[in-house]
Design a protein around this motif. Structure first.
Motif, PDB file in Angstrom:
ATOM      1  N   ARG A  41      -9.135   3.211  18.557  1.00 25.16           N
ATOM      2  CA  ARG A  41      -8.974   2.940  17.141  1.00 25.16           C
ATOM      3  C   ARG A  41      -8.164   4.080  16.508  1.00 25.16           C
ATOM      4  NH1 ARG A  41     -14.437   0.262  14.530  1.00 25.16           N
ATOM      5  NH2 ARG A  41     -15.385  -0.542  16.446  1.00 25.16           N
ATOM      6  N   ASP A  42      -7.303   3.726  15.567  1.00 25.34           N
ATOM      7  CA  ASP A  42      -6.567   4.716  14.784  1.00 25.34           C
ATOM      8  C   ASP A  42      -7.419   5.034  13.561  1.00 25.34           C
ATOM      9  OD1 ASP A  42      -4.806   6.279  13.387  1.00 25.34           O
ATOM     10  OD2 ASP A  42      -3.344   4.685  12.995  1.00 25.34           O
ATOM     11  N   ILE A  43      -8.067   6.192  13.555  1.00 23.50           N
ATOM     12  CA  ILE A  43      -9.089   6.498  12.548  1.00 23.50           C
ATOM     13  C   ILE A  43      -8.577   7.397  11.421  1.00 23.50           C
ATOM     14  CG2 ILE A  43     -11.015   6.142  14.128  1.00 23.50           C
ATOM     15  CD1 ILE A  43     -11.111   9.154  14.579  1.00 23.50           C
ATOM     16  N   LEU A  44      -7.266   7.646  11.387  1.00 27.17           N
ATOM     17  CA  LEU A  44      -6.679   8.518  10.370  1.00 27.17           C
ATOM     18  C   LEU A  44      -5.879   7.690   9.366  1.00 27.17           C
ATOM     19  CD1 LEU A  44      -6.387  11.665   9.861  1.00 27.17           C
ATOM     20  CD2 LEU A  44      -4.105  11.403  10.827  1.00 27.17           C
ATOM     21  N   LEU A  45      -6.134   7.882   8.071  1.00 27.86           N
ATOM     22  CA  LEU A  45      -5.389   7.157   7.054  1.00 27.86           C
ATOM     23  C   LEU A  45      -3.965   7.677   6.951  1.00 27.86           C
ATOM     24  CD1 LEU A  45      -8.440   6.665   6.280  1.00 27.86           C
ATOM     25  CD2 LEU A  45      -7.633   6.411   3.922  1.00 27.86           C
ATOM     26  N   GLY A  46      -3.075   6.814   6.460  1.00 27.59           N
ATOM     27  CA  GLY A  46      -1.685   7.219   6.294  1.00 27.59           C
ATOM     28  C   GLY A  46      -0.806   6.053   5.901  1.00 27.59           C
ATOM     29  N   PHE A  47       0.505   6.250   6.028  1.00 26.50           N
ATOM     30  CA  PHE A  47       1.490   5.232   5.693  1.00 26.50           C
ATOM     31  C   PHE A  47       2.166   4.714   6.956  1.00 26.50           C
ATOM     32  CE2 PHE A  47       1.736   8.107   1.883  1.00 26.50           C
ATOM     33  CZ  PHE A  47       1.258   7.210   0.941  1.00 26.50           C
ATOM     34  N   ASP A  48       2.267   3.396   7.109  1.00 30.43           N
ATOM     35  CA  ASP A  48       3.109   2.840   8.176  1.00 30.43           C
ATOM     36  C   ASP A  48       4.572   3.121   7.875  1.00 30.43           C
ATOM     37  OD1 ASP A  48       1.247   1.789   9.986  1.00 30.43           O
ATOM     38  OD2 ASP A  48       1.042  -0.073   8.860  1.00 30.43           O
ATOM     39  N   ASP A  49       4.958   2.992   6.610  1.00 33.39           N
ATOM     40  CA  ASP A  49       6.317   3.291   6.170  1.00 33.39           C
ATOM     41  C   ASP A  49       6.416   4.791   5.917  1.00 33.39           C
ATOM     42  OD1 ASP A  49       8.752   3.607   4.965  1.00 33.39           O
ATOM     43  OD2 ASP A  49       8.410   2.149   3.354  1.00 33.39           O
ATOM     44  N   HIS A  50       6.985   5.524   6.857  1.00 35.29           N
ATOM     45  CA  HIS A  50       6.990   6.979   6.764  1.00 35.29           C
ATOM     46  C   HIS A  50       7.807   7.510   5.597  1.00 35.29           C
ATOM     47  CE1 HIS A  50       5.623   7.734  11.219  1.00 35.29           C
ATOM     48  NE2 HIS A  50       4.720   7.145  10.470  1.00 35.29           N
ATOM     49  N   THR A  51       8.698   6.708   5.032  1.00 34.27           N
ATOM     50  CA  THR A  51       9.449   7.178   3.872  1.00 34.27           C
ATOM     51  C   THR A  51       8.531   7.419   2.678  1.00 34.27           C
ATOM     52  OG1 THR A  51       9.944   4.943   3.038  1.00 34.27           O
ATOM     53  CG2 THR A  51      11.491   5.898   4.637  1.00 34.27           C
ATOM     54  N   LEU A  52       7.351   6.797   2.685  1.00 33.86           N
ATOM     55  CA  LEU A  52       6.414   6.982   1.577  1.00 33.86           C
ATOM     56  C   LEU A  52       5.815   8.378   1.548  1.00 33.86           C
ATOM     57  CD1 LEU A  52       4.566   3.530   1.649  1.00 33.86           C
ATOM     58  CD2 LEU A  52       6.331   4.294   0.042  1.00 33.86           C
ATOM     59  N   LEU A 295      -0.893   1.251  -8.642  1.00 29.80           N
ATOM     60  CA  LEU A 295      -0.154   1.742  -7.483  1.00 29.80           C
ATOM     61  C   LEU A 295      -1.048   1.736  -6.248  1.00 29.80           C
ATOM     62  CD1 LEU A 295       2.803   2.824  -7.484  1.00 29.80           C
ATOM     63  CD2 LEU A 295       1.835   5.119  -7.314  1.00 29.80           C
ATOM     64  N   PRO A 296      -1.548   0.562  -5.859  1.00 24.64           N
ATOM     65  CA  PRO A 296      -2.457   0.506  -4.698  1.00 24.64           C
ATOM     66  C   PRO A 296      -1.730   0.877  -3.415  1.00 24.64           C
ATOM     67  CG  PRO A 296      -1.800  -1.700  -5.356  1.00 24.64           C
ATOM     68  CD  PRO A 296      -1.275  -0.767  -6.422  1.00 24.64           C
ATOM     69  N   ILE A 297      -2.452   1.543  -2.520  1.00 26.91           N
ATOM     70  CA  ILE A 297      -1.859   1.992  -1.256  1.00 26.91           C
ATOM     71  C   ILE A 297      -2.246   1.017  -0.148  1.00 26.91           C
ATOM     72  CG2 ILE A 297      -1.739   3.852   0.431  1.00 26.91           C
ATOM     73  CD1 ILE A 297      -2.526   5.789  -1.791  1.00 26.91           C
ATOM     74  N   PRO A 298      -1.274   0.389   0.515  1.00 27.07           N
ATOM     75  CA  PRO A 298      -1.611  -0.546   1.597  1.00 27.07           C
ATOM     76  C   PRO A 298      -2.171   0.194   2.801  1.00 27.07           C
ATOM     77  CG  PRO A 298       0.761  -0.191   1.510  1.00 27.07           C
ATOM     78  CD  PRO A 298       0.183   0.508   0.307  1.00 27.07           C
ATOM     79  N   ARG A 299      -3.189  -0.366   3.403  1.00 27.63           N
ATOM     80  CA  ARG A 299      -3.720   0.225   4.625  1.00 27.63           C
ATOM     81  C   ARG A 299      -2.721   0.026   5.768  1.00 27.63           C
ATOM     82  NH1 ARG A 299      -9.947  -1.788   4.325  1.00 27.63           N
ATOM     83  NH2 ARG A 299      -9.010  -3.617   5.248  1.00 27.63           N
ATOM     84  N   LYS A 300      -2.780   0.893   6.743  1.00 25.24           N
ATOM     85  CA  LYS A 300      -1.945   0.749   7.926  1.00 25.24           C
ATOM     86  C   LYS A 300      -2.329  -0.534   8.671  1.00 25.24           C
ATOM     87  CE  LYS A 300      -2.855   4.817   9.755  1.00 25.24           C
ATOM     88  NZ  LYS A 300      -2.777   6.001  10.637  1.00 25.24           N
ATOM     89  N   VAL A 301      -1.396  -1.063   9.423  1.00 25.20           N
ATOM     90  CA  VAL A 301      -1.668  -2.271  10.206  1.00 25.20           C
ATOM     91  C   VAL A 301      -2.839  -2.044  11.150  1.00 25.20           C
ATOM     92  CG1 VAL A 301      -0.744  -3.823  11.979  1.00 25.20           C
ATOM     93  CG2 VAL A 301       0.683  -3.158  10.023  1.00 25.20           C
ATOM     94  N   THR A 302      -2.944  -0.823  11.688  1.00 25.92           N
ATOM     95  CA  THR A 302      -4.038  -0.501  12.606  1.00 25.92           C
ATOM     96  C   THR A 302      -5.388  -0.479  11.914  1.00 25.92           C
ATOM     97  OG1 THR A 302      -3.638   1.854  12.252  1.00 25.92           O
ATOM     98  CG2 THR A 302      -2.562   0.836  14.158  1.00 25.92           C
ATOM     99  N   GLN A 303      -5.373  -0.548  10.574  1.00 28.42           N
ATOM    100  CA  GLN A 303      -6.612  -0.497   9.795  1.00 28.42           C
ATOM    101  C   GLN A 303      -6.750  -1.718   8.887  1.00 28.42           C
ATOM    102  OE1 GLN A 303      -6.134   3.376   7.984  1.00 28.42           O
ATOM    103  NE2 GLN A 303      -6.823   4.445   9.831  1.00 28.42           N
TER     104      GLN A 303
END
Length: 355
Positions: A41-52, A295-303
């Motif tokens: 499991r990918d247990i760390l939050l973040g952005f799939d779109d790294h430009t964000l 400005l909601p933050i989308p969860r990563k696909v892995t989450q």
């Protein structure tokens, strides 16, 4: 040549863990470990779109970087060297960051592109040169951070900094965790934590330390016995620590680098994290203000993303560090001024296992 958003993926020698990083902010973007069923499991939050990470188009939550040159808050963005109560003494410095500095100012370490000094299959080293006068801090600081994945799902983080002149330094990793990767629940009720800290740093309504250390006894802040983080959140409102939720700094009763300073686990995924560190304190943030309706933050696909969003009180930030704003509170008795004859060292090991 590594660009700011070039992904660097590491794998532990026994393939027990995987992680990904980018030079911008020396940021950790993904972290995979196995759950109790043996699935990653990918247990760390973040952005799939790294430009964000660079654009702030979805806000700037400090997803996964190194924060500095001084982590957390500085009262009124001012301090003196030598330090004095609320910068009341001579030789005052002003940090360009509004009323109260957060994580080093408007242009902190998390907003810089670090140089990639070395890459191995299981390790990466980043460096950052912070010139004297940047954000108002004295002295040029050279910082090196090395991330290493070891056997048995162990993540070692080593930070070293040297300064050309006396300057405050307090660094930390700013990682958002959900040990379930949002698969079983969307809250922290199943996240259990335990750490031996009898006191925490008292703060005012702006989360700025007052100079007092308060006993955890009889409060929601007492994690000396294992308990649910999520189920403890409602109790924080009655005590008015910082609204509803945790955003506080605890002082460990002892610094024991060979024993876990903090243990946290999910009863649902079975993933457990034991943190070993040389730092004397711990900041925990329960993602109280992560959700912004505009400005909601989308969860990563892995989450479960991108159609699902990151919600308040659905994750926890763990910052191993020294006592916050000690440079304005001499009564803490903590020396956070470093220079040519006194280098800065920060060490932590994150050891993952399953229940």
């Amino acid at each position: 040549m590594f660009q700011a958003l070039t992904p660097i993926t590491l794998v532990a020698p026994d393939a027990s863990a995987r992680a990904a990083f980018i030079p911008f902010g020396a940021t950790t973007t993904n972290f995979w470990v196995k759950d109790k069923h043996g699935k990653f499991r990918d247990i760390l939050l973040g952005f799939d779109d790294h430009t964000l990470y660079q654009s702030d188009a979805k806000g700037h939550p400090y997803f996964g970087p190194i924060v500095g040159r001084y982590a957390n808050r500085i009262r009124n963005g001012t301090f003196t060297i030598p330090i004095s109560k609320d910068a009341s003494g001579p030789n005052k410095f002003f940090i360009s960051s509004g009323n109260n500095t957060l994580h080093g100012g408007f242009d902190g370490f998390d907003r810089r592109t670090w140089q990639v000094a070395r890459v191995l299959p299981n390790s990466v080293t980043f460096t950052l040169l912070d010139p004297a006068g940047t954000q108002g801090f004295p002295g040029t600081v050279l910082t090196t951070v090395t991330y290493t994945l070891e056997r048995k799902s162990t993540w070692n983080i080593n930070i070293h900094a040297v300064a050309s002149a006396k300057t405050p330094i307090m660094l930390s990793g700013h990682h958002y965790w959900n040990l379930e990767a949002y698969q079983e629940s969307q809250d922290l009720n199943g996240h259990i934590a335990q750490f031996q800290a009898s006191k925490f740093v008292a703060t005012d309504g702006n989360l700025i330390p007052t100079g007092k250390l308060t006993s955890v006894a009889g409060t929601a802040m007492d994690f000396r016995k294992a308990k649910s983080i999520g189920k403890s959140i409602p109790d924080t409102a009655a005590a008015q620590f910082c609204g509803t939720g945790f955003d506080n700094c605890w002082i460990f009763d002892k610094v024991q680098e060979k024993s876990p300073a903090l243990s946290i686990w999910s009863v649902n995924s079975g993933i457990k994290l034991d943190v070993f560190t040389n730092q004397p304190a711990l900041q925990i943030y329960s993602c109280n203000g992560l959700f912004n309706a505009s400005l909601p933050i989308p969860r990563k696909v892995t989450q479960g993303g991108p159609n699902e969003i990151y919600a308040d009180h659905s994750c926890v930030v763990i910052e191993n560090e020294s006592l916050i704003d000690a440079i304005n509170n001499p009564e803490f008795g903590v020396d956070q001024i470093y220079g040519p004859d006194r280098p800065y060292t920060w060490e932590a090991s994150y050891v993952f296992s399953t229940l």
